[in-house]
Design an enzyme around this catalytic site. Structure first.
Site, PDB file in Angstrom:
ATOM      1  N   HIS A 139       0.836  -1.201   0.000  1.00 27.99           N
ATOM      2  CA  HIS A 139       0.000   0.000   0.000  1.00 27.99           C
ATOM      3  C   HIS A 139       0.879   1.262   0.000  1.00 27.99           C
ATOM      4  O   HIS A 139       0.797   2.090   0.927  1.00 27.99           O
ATOM      5  CB  HIS A 139      -0.910  -0.014   1.229  1.00 27.99           C
ATOM      6  CG  HIS A 139      -2.180   0.753   1.070  1.00 27.99           C
ATOM      7  ND1 HIS A 139      -3.280   0.257   0.430  1.00 27.99           N
ATOM      8  CD2 HIS A 139      -2.521   2.009   1.468  1.00 27.99           C
ATOM      9  CE1 HIS A 139      -4.249   1.155   0.454  1.00 27.99           C
ATOM     10  NE2 HIS A 139      -3.804   2.233   1.071  1.00 27.99           N
ATOM     11  N   ASP A 199      -3.380   7.169  -1.715  1.00 28.33           N
ATOM     12  CA  ASP A 199      -4.635   6.868  -2.410  1.00 28.33           C
ATOM     13  C   ASP A 199      -4.283   6.289  -3.777  1.00 28.33           C
ATOM     14  O   ASP A 199      -3.192   6.514  -4.307  1.00 28.33           O
ATOM     15  CB  ASP A 199      -5.464   8.144  -2.584  1.00 28.33           C
ATOM     16  CG  ASP A 199      -6.904   7.857  -2.953  1.00 28.33           C
ATOM     17  OD1 ASP A 199      -7.319   6.681  -2.853  1.00 28.33           O
ATOM     18  OD2 ASP A 199      -7.620   8.791  -3.362  1.00 28.33           O
ATOM     19  N   GLY A 200      -5.213   5.523  -4.354  1.00 34.36           N
ATOM     20  CA  GLY A 200      -5.027   5.005  -5.702  1.00 34.36           C
ATOM     21  C   GLY A 200      -4.291   3.679  -5.776  1.00 34.36           C
ATOM     22  O   GLY A 200      -3.953   3.221  -6.872  1.00 34.36           O
ATOM     23  N   ARG A 239      -6.244   0.975  -7.850  1.00 35.78           N
ATOM     24  CA  ARG A 239      -6.238   1.242  -9.284  1.00 35.78           C
ATOM     25  C   ARG A 239      -4.879   0.953  -9.905  1.00 35.78           C
ATOM     26  O   ARG A 239      -4.783   0.351 -10.969  1.00 35.78           O
ATOM     27  CB  ARG A 239      -6.656   2.692  -9.534  1.00 35.78           C
ATOM     28  CG  ARG A 239      -8.154   2.937  -9.414  1.00 35.78           C
ATOM     29  CD  ARG A 239      -8.480   4.427  -9.374  1.00 35.78           C
ATOM     30  NE  ARG A 239      -8.180   4.995  -8.065  1.00 35.78           N
ATOM     31  CZ  ARG A 239      -8.192   6.297  -7.802  1.00 35.78           C
ATOM     32  NH1 ARG A 239      -8.465   7.163  -8.769  1.00 35.78           N
ATOM     33  NH2 ARG A 239      -7.932   6.736  -6.592  1.00 35.78           N
ATOM     34  N   ILE A 240      -3.811   1.385  -9.229  1.00 35.37           N
ATOM     35  CA  ILE A 240      -2.468   1.114  -9.742  1.00 35.37           C
ATOM     36  C   ILE A 240      -2.197  -0.387  -9.756  1.00 35.37           C
ATOM     37  O   ILE A 240      -1.661  -0.936 -10.729  1.00 35.37           O
ATOM     38  CB  ILE A 240      -1.400   1.826  -8.894  1.00 35.37           C
ATOM     39  CG1 ILE A 240      -1.466   3.340  -9.123  1.00 35.37           C
ATOM     40  CG2 ILE A 240      -0.003   1.304  -9.232  1.00 35.37           C
ATOM     41  CD1 ILE A 240      -0.960   3.792 -10.471  1.00 35.37           C
ATOM     42  N   ARG A 256      -4.269  -2.901 -10.032  1.00 33.47           N
ATOM     43  CA  ARG A 256      -4.990  -3.591 -11.108  1.00 33.47           C
ATOM     44  C   ARG A 256      -4.429  -3.210 -12.476  1.00 33.47           C
ATOM     45  O   ARG A 256      -4.360  -4.035 -13.385  1.00 33.47           O
ATOM     46  CB  ARG A 256      -6.483  -3.261 -11.021  1.00 33.47           C
ATOM     47  CG  ARG A 256      -7.161  -3.871  -9.809  1.00 33.47           C
ATOM     48  CD  ARG A 256      -8.661  -3.661  -9.814  1.00 33.47           C
ATOM     49  NE  ARG A 256      -9.048  -2.267  -9.693  1.00 33.47           N
ATOM     50  CZ  ARG A 256      -9.190  -1.620  -8.541  1.00 33.47           C
ATOM     51  NH1 ARG A 256      -8.940  -2.241  -7.400  1.00 33.47           N
ATOM     52  NH2 ARG A 256      -9.578  -0.350  -8.508  1.00 33.47           N
ATOM     53  N   TYR A 278     -12.587 -11.625  -3.917  1.00 37.77           N
ATOM     54  CA  TYR A 278     -11.292 -10.977  -4.158  1.00 37.77           C
ATOM     55  C   TYR A 278     -10.665 -10.544  -2.837  1.00 37.77           C
ATOM     56  O   TYR A 278      -9.521 -10.910  -2.528  1.00 37.77           O
ATOM     57  CB  TYR A 278     -11.502  -9.770  -5.087  1.00 37.77           C
ATOM     58  CG  TYR A 278     -10.304  -8.867  -5.260  1.00 37.77           C
ATOM     59  CD1 TYR A 278      -9.215  -9.266  -6.026  1.00 37.77           C
ATOM     60  CD2 TYR A 278     -10.269  -7.602  -4.673  1.00 37.77           C
ATOM     61  CE1 TYR A 278      -8.111  -8.428  -6.199  1.00 37.77           C
ATOM     62  CE2 TYR A 278      -9.178  -6.759  -4.845  1.00 37.77           C
ATOM     63  CZ  TYR A 278      -8.106  -7.177  -5.611  1.00 37.77           C
ATOM     64  OH  TYR A 278      -7.023  -6.343  -5.781  1.00 37.77           O
TER      65      TYR A 278
END
Length: 374
Positions: free
Chosen positions: A210, A214-215, A218-219, A221, A252
């Protein structure tokens, strides 16, 4: 991203520091799933090899992946709304809808940018920071140290949760250099006997580390098709795996947590390989239909006797919703009337359908293609 799935775990009150890679993977339990996933990817690659211009037909599928990945984060925009927004070239949406659309467009741009960067540098820290910078530009999360790893501790849980009732607490900041360095070394190595296992492991590890405020989802995937492209498992990064993750969201997160709590790599990797197989098969089916549609419409255009017919066909395959200004910008014709006449021919041939019913500022949709990629 905050995870909204409630799982029955004994909540940890301390940071989770994942073990360094590579993990101990029981390949005997994965043989069938690896075979099915690799075969499906091989067939998809074969279909992609039949496409004359992969980028043209890949663009709608990249957009589909971007929509699915962003939907996991809570966006509500549809793929048709994204294409319509781009065709209109102006802001006709609500602020929240426009932010959703811009987030989706950023995701697509990030994938496209990664394909150019990988020609010059390996996948690693600098590249993912560059992708993060693109992904969060002018959207939610932009103020959360875009393009940089986090400098403060974070926790993951329901909105408003505290660290005491967090679902997951990522590693402390001082552990990030070691963990990211190990992750980068692993993904660029040949340590795993099968590359798909390496992708599955790297996805878990990235989400566990992590590294951004944020994000991260998305990164993480986005990196899956990028890794497949980097190793030329696919000759273009189109595999909209986020659709499977979104459709099976509880499973998931459940399998990711199994690795956290029990170091159960087998369950996570099997879930991941199933996702690869299903989405590779579905993507291949769509690619085959798109290729057939392209040939069918190419034959129709041959009867129009227009020097710009095939060029317009390529434009609407990359952008299934188009406007006159968009076409004029891309079509090498100095005559507006030529474009108007060609649009009329496409409408009369049933290739395009006019959406607005207005005399000016008309929007056209390539419905047959939209029906395939929805």
């Amino acid at each position: 991203m905050y995870i909204y799935i409630l799982l029955q775990w004994n909540m940890k009150k301390t940071s989770n520091i994942p073990p360094l890679l590579p993990p101990n993977v029981d390949y005997l339990k994965l043989i069938r799933y690896l075979s099915e996933a690799n075969n499906a990817l091989g067939e998809l690659k074969g279909s992609l090899g039949l496409i004359p211009n992969q980028k043209i037909l890949a663009t709608p599928l990249l957009t589909k992946e971007a929509v699915a990945s962003s939907k996991i984060e809570g966006t509500q925009a549809t793929i048709e709304e994204v294409f319509k927004y781009q065709a209109e070239g102006r802001k006709n949406e609500s602020i929240s809808k426009e932010e959703d659309i811009r987030e989706i467009i950023n995701y697509k741009y990030a994938i496209e940018y990664a394909t150019t960067l990988l020609e010059k540098r390996p996948l690693g820290e600098n590249l993912i920071k560059a992708l993060h910078n693109i992904l969060l530009k002018s959207v939610r999360g932009e103020t959360k140290d875009r393009g940089n790893f986090r400098r403060i501790p974070v926790h993951i849980g329901k909105p408003g949760s505290t660290i005491d009732n967090a679902i997951y607490i990522p590693p402390p900041v001082m552990e990030l250099p070691t963990l990211i360095g190990n992750w980068e070394k692993y993904i660029n190595s040949d340590e795993e006997p099968d590359f798909l296992v390496q992708v599955a492991v790297s996805h878990y590890q990235f989400e566990a580390i992590h590294p951004f405020l944020d994000g991260n989802g998305r990164i993480g995937r986005l990196l899956i098709p990028i890794m497949l492209y980097q190793r030329r498992v696919l000759n273009y990064p189109i595999l909209y795996i986020s659709e499977y993750f979104e459709r099976n969201k509880e499973e998931y997160y459940y399998n990711l947590r199994l690795v956290d709590e029990k170091e159960d790599w087998t369950s996570w990797i099997i879930y991941f390989l199933k996702a690869i197989k299903v989405q590779a098969e579905d993507t291949k089916n769509k690619v085959d239909k798109m290729l057939s549609l392209y040939k069918e419409n190419k034959d129709k255009i041959a009867t129009m006797k227009s020097a710009f017919g095939i060029m317009l066909l390529d434009i609407i395959f990359a952008n299934p919703v188009v406007s006159f200004p968009m076409i004029r910008e891309q079509l090498s014709s100095s005559s507006n009337q030529t474009i108007f006449n060609l649009l009329d021919k496409f409408v009369n041939a049933g290739i395009l359908k006019e959406l607005t019913g207005a005399a000016r500022n008309r929007i056209f949709i390539f419905k047959d293609l939209m029906d395939i990629i929805k």
